[in-house]
Design an enzyme around this catalytic site. Structure first.
Site, PDB file in Angstrom:
ATOM      1  N   ARG A 142       0.838  -1.204   0.000  1.00 19.22           N
ATOM      2  CA  ARG A 142       0.000   0.000   0.000  1.00 19.22           C
ATOM      3  C   ARG A 142       0.870   1.250   0.000  1.00 19.22           C
ATOM      4  NH1 ARG A 142      -3.487  -3.498   2.475  1.00 19.22           N
ATOM      5  NH2 ARG A 142      -5.229  -3.932   1.052  1.00 19.22           N
ATOM      6  N   ASP A 171      -0.132  -6.239  -3.559  1.00 21.44           N
ATOM      7  CA  ASP A 171      -1.552  -5.987  -3.304  1.00 21.44           C
ATOM      8  C   ASP A 171      -2.139  -5.250  -4.509  1.00 21.44           C
ATOM      9  OD1 ASP A 171      -4.115  -5.515  -1.858  1.00 21.44           O
ATOM     10  OD2 ASP A 171      -2.940  -6.148  -0.125  1.00 21.44           O
ATOM     11  N   HIS A 242      -6.823  -9.319  -4.150  1.00 23.11           N
ATOM     12  CA  HIS A 242      -5.787  -8.332  -3.835  1.00 23.11           C
ATOM     13  C   HIS A 242      -4.643  -8.409  -4.838  1.00 23.11           C
ATOM     14  CE1 HIS A 242      -7.260  -6.525  -0.104  1.00 23.11           C
ATOM     15  NE2 HIS A 242      -7.635  -7.721   0.329  1.00 23.11           N
ATOM     16  N   GLU A 306     -10.287 -11.796   1.465  1.00 28.29           N
ATOM     17  CA  GLU A 306     -11.063 -10.776   0.755  1.00 28.29           C
ATOM     18  C   GLU A 306     -11.015 -10.951  -0.766  1.00 28.29           C
ATOM     19  OE1 GLU A 306     -10.824  -7.186   4.016  1.00 28.29           O
ATOM     20  OE2 GLU A 306      -9.317  -7.218   2.459  1.00 28.29           O
ATOM     21  N   TYR A 397      -4.132  -5.447  15.247  1.00 28.75           N
ATOM     22  CA  TYR A 397      -4.123  -4.567  14.074  1.00 28.75           C
ATOM     23  C   TYR A 397      -3.677  -3.165  14.482  1.00 28.75           C
ATOM     24  CZ  TYR A 397      -5.783  -7.687  10.471  1.00 28.75           C
ATOM     25  OH  TYR A 397      -5.860  -8.688   9.543  1.00 28.75           O
ATOM     26  N   ASP A 399      -2.764  -0.855  12.641  1.00 26.41           N
ATOM     27  CA  ASP A 399      -3.174   0.216  11.729  1.00 26.41           C
ATOM     28  C   ASP A 399      -4.464   0.863  12.226  1.00 26.41           C
ATOM     29  OD1 ASP A 399      -4.338  -2.298  11.090  1.00 26.41           O
ATOM     30  OD2 ASP A 399      -4.972  -1.563   9.130  1.00 26.41           O
ATOM     31  N   THR A 447      -0.599  -0.514   5.612  1.00 25.82           N
ATOM     32  CA  THR A 447      -0.080   0.857   5.522  1.00 25.82           C
ATOM     33  C   THR A 447      -0.929   1.834   4.702  1.00 25.82           C
ATOM     34  OG1 THR A 447       1.357   0.129   3.711  1.00 25.82           O
ATOM     35  CG2 THR A 447       2.307   0.189   5.925  1.00 25.82           C
ATOM     36  N   GLU A 448      -2.225   1.536   4.526  1.00 22.65           N
ATOM     37  CA  GLU A 448      -3.065   2.504   3.812  1.00 22.65           C
ATOM     38  C   GLU A 448      -2.912   3.912   4.410  1.00 22.65           C
ATOM     39  OE1 GLU A 448      -4.187  -0.395   5.016  1.00 22.65           O
ATOM     40  OE2 GLU A 448      -5.752  -1.277   3.756  1.00 22.65           O
TER      41      GLU A 448
HETATM   42  C1  TNX Z   1      -8.198  -6.167   5.888  1.00 20.95           C
HETATM   43  S1  TNX Z   1      -6.704  -8.397   7.175  1.00 20.95           S
HETATM   44  C2  TNX Z   1      -7.241  -6.666   5.017  1.00 20.95           C
HETATM   45  C3  TNX Z   1      -6.206  -5.767   4.459  1.00 20.95           C
HETATM   46  C4  TNX Z   1      -6.404  -4.342   4.892  1.00 20.95           C
HETATM   47  C5  TNX Z   1      -6.795  -4.302   6.356  1.00 20.95           C
HETATM   48  C6  TNX Z   1      -6.919  -2.930   6.914  1.00 20.95           C
HETATM   49  C7  TNX Z   1      -6.688  -8.858   5.762  1.00 20.95           C
HETATM   50  C8  TNX Z   1      -6.252 -10.199   5.619  1.00 20.95           C
HETATM   51  N1  TNX Z   1      -7.079  -8.010   4.774  1.00 20.95           N
HETATM   52  O1  TNX Z   1      -6.169  -5.875   3.060  1.00 20.95           O
HETATM   53  O2  TNX Z   1      -5.220  -3.648   4.672  1.00 20.95           O
HETATM   54  O3  TNX Z   1      -8.028  -4.978   6.510  1.00 20.95           O
HETATM   55  O4  TNX Z   1      -7.010  -2.993   8.318  1.00 20.95           O
END
Ligand code: TNX
Length: 509
Positions: A142, A171, A242, A306, A397, A399, A447-448
């Protein structure tokens, strides 16, 4: 005093004073630990710490300490001498980090410091970690992070006796690792024209192009730097979701042969995912072949989280593939895809790792899981026979903002210092006899919202020190009060972070 808290610590009166003529007695097998001690302590103290057979600081491998496991060590400091013993080089390295922390905090400075008495308090320490996997994940996709910062970050992990750097290398918004035969991955896939500034709700953009990638030599150099500090670099290549950066570079790896999409500039979950045709799988195997060549780590992370099925549900090729395979629906292609790749890694003697949703696709038990959603997902993965490294969003987390302050850096929905330090990664009451399936714990730094190394440090510390503590300390130590409580030790630890020049938060007293 020390972070993480050692298993056994007896403080005595008096000090061992280091002077210009203090020498190291380096026994066979302890050379690397001696180098680590000298290279970290000499620049600040100006002490040369030469190796001499009559040196008063002894570093020695001692099989008698093998009962402390592969990372345990013992330190005895008297007024006359220092003895560091361990059954393994890794144990000696942890002992060196303990000596660095026992010195006055300015000893951690990168530049010479004058006027400080360089003394070690007299102590007796016997120490070993609770878990074998104590990690931090850094997302360099990111926001690209310079290689020099990755070296520094490894040094900071080692200081906290963390032993895994999980590097999220690819990603939707960037591909950071060169792969022979696929030059556009870094020529095209490493660069985006602009970036969303802050959260998705903010509506602001940074219109500067952003990107970067590492050379193979930089990555092998990082692996060596980390190994010399007892840290394993675990690479992650995200698939089949991703993966928009790879698709921007090579559109034919996607689900619609005629479609060309730019690299993603937004944050969140992207609908476009890898295709399920032979070329897409061959691409992933090619990439992982290079990954295995560069990274000796037994564990190789393949993402798996995701991954929307939209592309597969609408794509003719993917629908046909799902039918041919007899899958119930297109969404089941994810499990199938990951299974092909997992089998490939297993055949090459590696252990695949996925985020937890991936493993709903019935992956073999050899696949290690990182349950990132809830404790329930962690227990479910263990019940299905997987080993896990606990990575729950609510506790690891980093972040997420460290406080509820609406202006705080990080995603809203605080993960506080207390959320980390008060967490048990494998409560006996929940896991019972299965507790050994929990290999450890790991912090996540997506790191968004962290465009620079300074942002990473600020969100990492001091919560990463707390993560290091829960992954290392004996479960009973949670209840330490007084001078040995985490809060009390954190005061001195803040002075260490200051000496290192780390951008960190100072929690209110
Ligand atoms: C979910 S946790 C994601 C990431 C994002 C993050 C932001 C995970 C396996 N996927 O792609 O950066 O949330 O907190």
């Amino acid at each position: 005093m020390l972070v993480p808290l050692p298993s056994r610590l007896h403080e005595r009166s008096g000090h061992f004073v280091l002077a210009q003529d203090t020498a190291l007695r380096v026994m066979p097998g302890a050379e690397a630990a001696a180098d680590l001690l000298r290279s970290t302590v000499s620049p600040s103290t100006g002490l040369p710490l030469p190796a001499r057979s009559d040196g008063r600081i002894t570093l020695t491998l001692d099989p008698a300490l093998s009962g402390l496991g592969p990372e345990g060590y013992g330190v005895t400091i008297s007024r006359q001498a220092v003895l560091l013993r361990a059954a393994t080089p890794d144990g000696l390295r942890h002992g060196v980090q303990t000596l660095r922390q026992l010195l006055p905090p300015p000893a951690l400075s990168a530049t010479p410091v004058r006027g400080v008495p360089w003394e070690l308090p007299c102590v007796e320490i016997t120490d070993r970690p609770r878990f074998p996997w104590r990690g931090a994940m850094l997302d360099v996709a990111r926001h690209f992070m310079p290689i020099a910062f990755l070296h520094r970050f490894v040094d900071l992990l080692a200081l906290h006796k963390l032993n895994v750097l999980h590097l999220h290398l690819t990603d939707d918004q960037g591909w950071r690792m060169p792969v022979p035969g696929w030059p556009a991955l870094t020529a095209t896939g490493a660069w985006r024209p602009r970036s969303r500034l802050g959260r998705r709700t903010g509506g602001l953009w940074d219109e500067r192009p952003h990107g970067g990638s590492y050379t193979r030599a930089e990555l092998t150099g990082l692996v060596a730097h980390a190994a010399a500090r007892g840290v394993t670099v675990v690479p992650e290549i995200e698939m089949p979701g991703h993966a928009r950066a790879a698709l921007a570079a090579y559109p034919h790896l996607g689900n619609d042969p005629g479609r060309e999409l730019p690299i993603w500039t937004d944050w969140g979950v992207c609908d476009t995912v890898l295709g399920v045709h032979d070329e897409a799988l061959a691409f992933c195997r090619d990439v992982l072949t290079e990954v295995m060549d560069v990274f000796p780590s037994r564990h190789v992370h393949i993402g798996g989280d995701e991954c929307p099925a939209t592309d597969w549900e609408t794509g003719e090729q993917a629908r046909r593939r799902a039918r041919e395979l007899g899958l119930p629906d297109a969404a089941a292609l994810r499990g199938w895809f990951l299974r092909q790749i997992a089998d490939f890694l297993i055949a090459h003697g590696r252990t695949p790792v996925t985020w937890d949703e991936a493993e709903e696709g019935a992956l073999p038990p050899e696949v290690m899981t990182m349950p990132w959603r809830t404790t329930g997902h962690a227990r479910a993965a263990v019940a299905r026979g997987h080993r896990v490294v606990a990575t729950p969003i609510r506790h690891t987390y980093l972040d997420y903002a460290p406080t509820d302050d609406p202006d705080a850096l990080g995603h809203p929905g605080a993960v506080t210092l207390q959320d980390v330090i008060g967490w048990d990664p494998a409560p006996a009451a929940e896991y019972g006899a299965d507790a050994s399936a929990v290999l450890g714990a790991q912090a996540q730094l997506w790191t968004e919202l962290m465009p620079t190394p300074a942002h990473v440090e600020y969100l990492a510390f001091p919560r990463l020190a707390a993560l290091a503590e829960v992954a290392w300390r004996a479960p009973g130590a949670v209840h330490e009060r007084g001078p040995r409580s985490f809060d009390a030790r954190l005061v001195r630890h803040g002075a260490r972070l200051d000496a290192l020049g780390v951008h960190h938060r100072t929690p209110p007293a």
